[in-house]
Design a protein around this motif. Sequence first.
Motif, PDB file in Angstrom:
ATOM      1  N   UNK A   1       0.830  -1.194   0.000  1.00 49.39           N
ATOM      2  CA  UNK A   1       0.000   0.000   0.000  1.00 49.39           C
ATOM      3  C   UNK A   1       0.870   1.252   0.000  1.00 49.39           C
ATOM      4  N   UNK A   2       0.450   2.253  -0.763  1.00 53.36           N
ATOM      5  CA  UNK A   2       1.160   3.521  -0.791  1.00 53.36           C
ATOM      6  C   UNK A   2       0.637   4.424   0.312  1.00 53.36           C
TER       7      UNK A   2
ATOM      8  N   UNK B   1      11.945   4.826  -3.060  1.00 61.55           N
ATOM      9  CA  UNK B   1      11.064   5.882  -3.560  1.00 61.55           C
ATOM     10  C   UNK B   1      11.063   5.904  -5.086  1.00 61.55           C
ATOM     11  N   UNK B   2       9.976   6.397  -5.653  1.00 63.15           N
ATOM     12  CA  UNK B   2       9.799   6.382  -7.100  1.00 63.15           C
ATOM     13  C   UNK B   2      10.913   7.110  -7.834  1.00 63.15           C
ATOM     14  N   UNK B   3      11.428   8.196  -7.246  1.00 60.31           N
ATOM     15  CA  UNK B   3      12.463   8.980  -7.921  1.00 60.31           C
ATOM     16  C   UNK B   3      13.875   8.478  -7.639  1.00 60.31           C
ATOM     17  N   UNK B   4      14.008   7.365  -6.920  1.00 57.30           N
ATOM     18  CA  UNK B   4      15.324   6.797  -6.638  1.00 57.30           C
ATOM     19  C   UNK B   4      15.774   6.010  -7.869  1.00 57.30           C
TER      20      UNK B   4
ATOM     21  N   UNK C   1       6.047   2.452   2.575  1.00 51.77           N
ATOM     22  CA  UNK C   1       4.863   3.096   2.027  1.00 51.77           C
ATOM     23  C   UNK C   1       5.019   3.596   0.606  1.00 51.77           C
ATOM     24  N   UNK C   2       5.957   3.040  -0.147  1.00 55.91           N
ATOM     25  CA  UNK C   2       6.179   3.488  -1.523  1.00 55.91           C
ATOM     26  C   UNK C   2       5.217   2.828  -2.514  1.00 55.91           C
TER      27      UNK C   2
END
Length: 349
Positions: free
Chosen positions: A172-173, A212-215, A182-183
């Motif tokens: 779950x985000x 994280x999405x931007x990692x 929580x990503x």
Amino acid sequence: MIKGGFRTTILVSSAAALGTFSAATAQNSTGTPGEVFDLSQWKITLPIDDNGDDKPDEISVSQIQNYEHSDFFYLNEDDHLVFASPNKAATTANTSNTRSELRQMIRGTNTRIGTHDPGNNFAVEARRGSDQFGAVGGRLDATLRVDHVAINAGEPNAKAAYSVVVGQIHATKYDSTRSGFGYGNEPIKIYFKKFPDHEYGSIFWNYERNLAKDDPNRNDLSVPVFGNRWDNAEDPGESGIRLGEEFGYTINVHRNTMYLTFHNERLGTVTQSRSLVQGADALDNPYAYGGDTLYFKAGVYNQCSTRSGGGNWYAACAGTGDWETDKANGDYAQATFSRIVLSESTPPE
């Protein structure tokens, strides 16, 4: 053997000896899927938008018991459950891929418990407050065949081209990721991928580094089962699985570890395991998915996106948005399940 944090064992044995994956466990019926399969803890997302809200339609736990869709979610003549999804149709947020896919709902029809609340999801034992969740761990058993994968990819070198996901665990985000969790990533997605000019396809699963999405290190690590990984375009030959050839999988999250079993009558049994509280490698979240809220999914998550742009995901697959046209052109994914069972986790054998 252990490689990159993944433990794999290959056992060649007959289905009769294993006694786990039966050829068909659905009961004889001419009714809806809910009359044959236990859907008491599932809802489904479909590749349609009949209510016109610009989102794919969801059929709740209470509704799905008497629901079918003649194109995308129905019983075949053997009372097995067919999931289908075209390349171009309504999609959920944050994805360009369509789906006809079940989502675990531990709460059943008790809607006083929110979809993303702990009581409707499971966690690993080590998670803080794990006793407040609907379950600690859990198990999903499925037996199926993949009938079709999309065959027209404008960017065939995209890793997701010609593939479909038929089972997964999703996190779950959360609104906040200060905890390092929580990503909304996936510790497992089970794939079938077959190139149009190959007789056999490959079964593999991907573990997504929980970042994280931007990692830039948030990538999928691919683990082969029958045939190749998703980045290998070679013909797997007889080590792979044909379209229409049955196989089974078990995802068993017990305490803090994910235990996997795959079986095919011809190729035997493969067992693998992965810690969900220890990073897969030096680039992963050091605690993997140990602080996340988790749930199972099963069905068809079509990976042949019509979006272009290269990379892993955007294969520029063909699609008109008209189901009959797209089905005739081969621009869809479909799988047929004879078994889908949710249960409590079990200790590894």
